[in-house]
Scaffold this motif. Structure first.
Motif, mmCIF file in Angstrom:
data_model
loop_
_atom_site.group_PDB
_atom_site.id
_atom_site.type_symbol
_atom_site.label_atom_id
_atom_site.label_comp_id
_atom_site.label_asym_id
_atom_site.label_seq_id
_atom_site.Cartn_x
_atom_site.Cartn_y
_atom_site.Cartn_z
ATOM 1 N N VAL A 192 44.394 -1.986 84.494
ATOM 2 C CA VAL A 192 43.374 -2.930 84.045
ATOM 3 C C VAL A 192 41.987 -2.286 84.019
ATOM 4 C CG1 VAL A 192 42.257 -5.133 84.525
ATOM 5 C CG2 VAL A 192 44.703 -4.889 84.896
ATOM 6 N N SER A 211 50.114 -4.893 85.403
ATOM 7 C CA SER A 211 49.458 -6.151 85.757
ATOM 8 C C SER A 211 50.304 -6.831 86.823
ATOM 9 C CB SER A 211 49.312 -7.049 84.527
ATOM 10 O OG SER A 211 48.568 -8.208 84.845
ATOM 11 N N PRO A 216 49.916 -10.210 81.520
ATOM 12 C CA PRO A 216 49.047 -9.366 80.686
ATOM 13 C C PRO A 216 48.167 -10.150 79.716
ATOM 14 C CG PRO A 216 51.239 -8.410 80.830
ATOM 15 C CD PRO A 216 51.320 -9.752 81.485
ATOM 16 N N THR A 219 45.100 -10.625 81.910
ATOM 17 C CA THR A 219 44.378 -9.427 82.339
ATOM 18 C C THR A 219 43.990 -8.502 81.178
ATOM 19 O OG1 THR A 219 46.543 -8.477 82.865
ATOM 20 C CG2 THR A 219 45.269 -9.372 84.700
#
Length: 265
Positions: A192, A211, A216, A219
């Motif tokens: 990330v 993640s 996902p 993030t």
């Protein structure tokens, strides 16, 4: 009194059986349910409470490994529901994982789709690192695409954090050289913070996203992905200790279609 004793003993027996039952298909011993997936034997030593999309809703799961996984029973791994493995091969321009060649052979013998990944260092050029990867990883028909692992390193020998423009320029050199050699453009694995710091969303590649705290879509908003690394504390039969587990973005049919397009030929 004797009647009461019998009743109490009967209740204790029922409770003991209930507490020691074997978890049904689709449930782990810890109670984590696998909804819609086909991986009832996989688990997590530190399960996460997912709020925005559960990884177990995905049908296709796989692992990524390095020397730290030790001896692996590949037949057991495959029968547990694992569909693919990414194996660490190299890092930088002069280090290779000492277990790579063994894992590469063993996974193939178990008929496990497998690919190799390179851990990128920022003190070597993309060209140097591509040459090192090619030197160590066979070009074999039926292998998964190579992977470029892009994340900030915590190395005393290479503490550099170059600007985003340099990161992407050198990474693209690696992707181009390695892609030409294996006939498949590499997948980018990233984290990330690295993704955000370097604005990787404009790079031409499939993504494998780490993640472990949320989906996902939360993030990495707006980013399409092929693989999702959702835990680093996974439990997989045939592997001692924790292991990374990943989900493929599509269905089992999508997975078969993806393999037909993305395997090395």
């Amino acid at each position: 009194m004797r009647h009461l004793t019998k009743v109490l003993l009967g209740l204790m027996l029922i409770l003991a059986v209930a507490c020691s039952r074997t978890p049904p298909r689709g449930e782990t011993a810890g109670g984590a349910r696998y909804v819609g997936g086909s991986v009832p034997q996989l688990g997590d030593s530190h399960p996460h409470e997912w709020r925005n999309g559960h990884p177990y809703n995905h049908h296709v799961h796989g692992i990524d490994i390095s020397r730290w996984q030790g001896d692996i029973n590949w037949a057991q791994v495959r029968s547990s529901g694992v569909s693919f493995a990414f194996i660490k091969a190299t890092e930088g321009g002069d280090h290779s994982d000492p277990s790579f060649q063994r894992y590469w052979r063993e996974a193939a013998a178990a008929r496990m789709p497998r690919g190799a990944y390179h851990y990128y260092y920022f003190c070597r050029t993309g060209r140097e690192q591509a040459a090192w990867f090619i030197r160590n990883v066979p070009r074999e028909r039926g292998s998964l695409p190579p992977v470029l692992d892009l994340e900030w390193t915590h190395s005393k020998t290479c503490p550099r954090r170059p600007p985003a423009a340099e990161v992407k320029r050198e990474a693209n050199i690696f992707l181009d050289i390695v892609g030409r050699h294996y006939g498949q453009r590499p997948i980018i694995y990233t984290t990330v913070d690295f993704y955000r710091d370097n604005r990787l969303g404009d790079m031409r590649a499939e993504f494998w996203l780490r993640s472990v705290a949320d989906h996902p879509s939360v993030t990495y908003p707006g980013q399409r992905w092929a693989f999702w690394q959702y835990t680093g504390t996974g439990i997989v039969p045939g592997i001692q200790g924790d292991v990374d587990i990943n989900a493929f973005a599509g269905s089992s049919t999508d997975w078969a279609r993806w393999l037909s397009a993305r395997l090395t030929r």
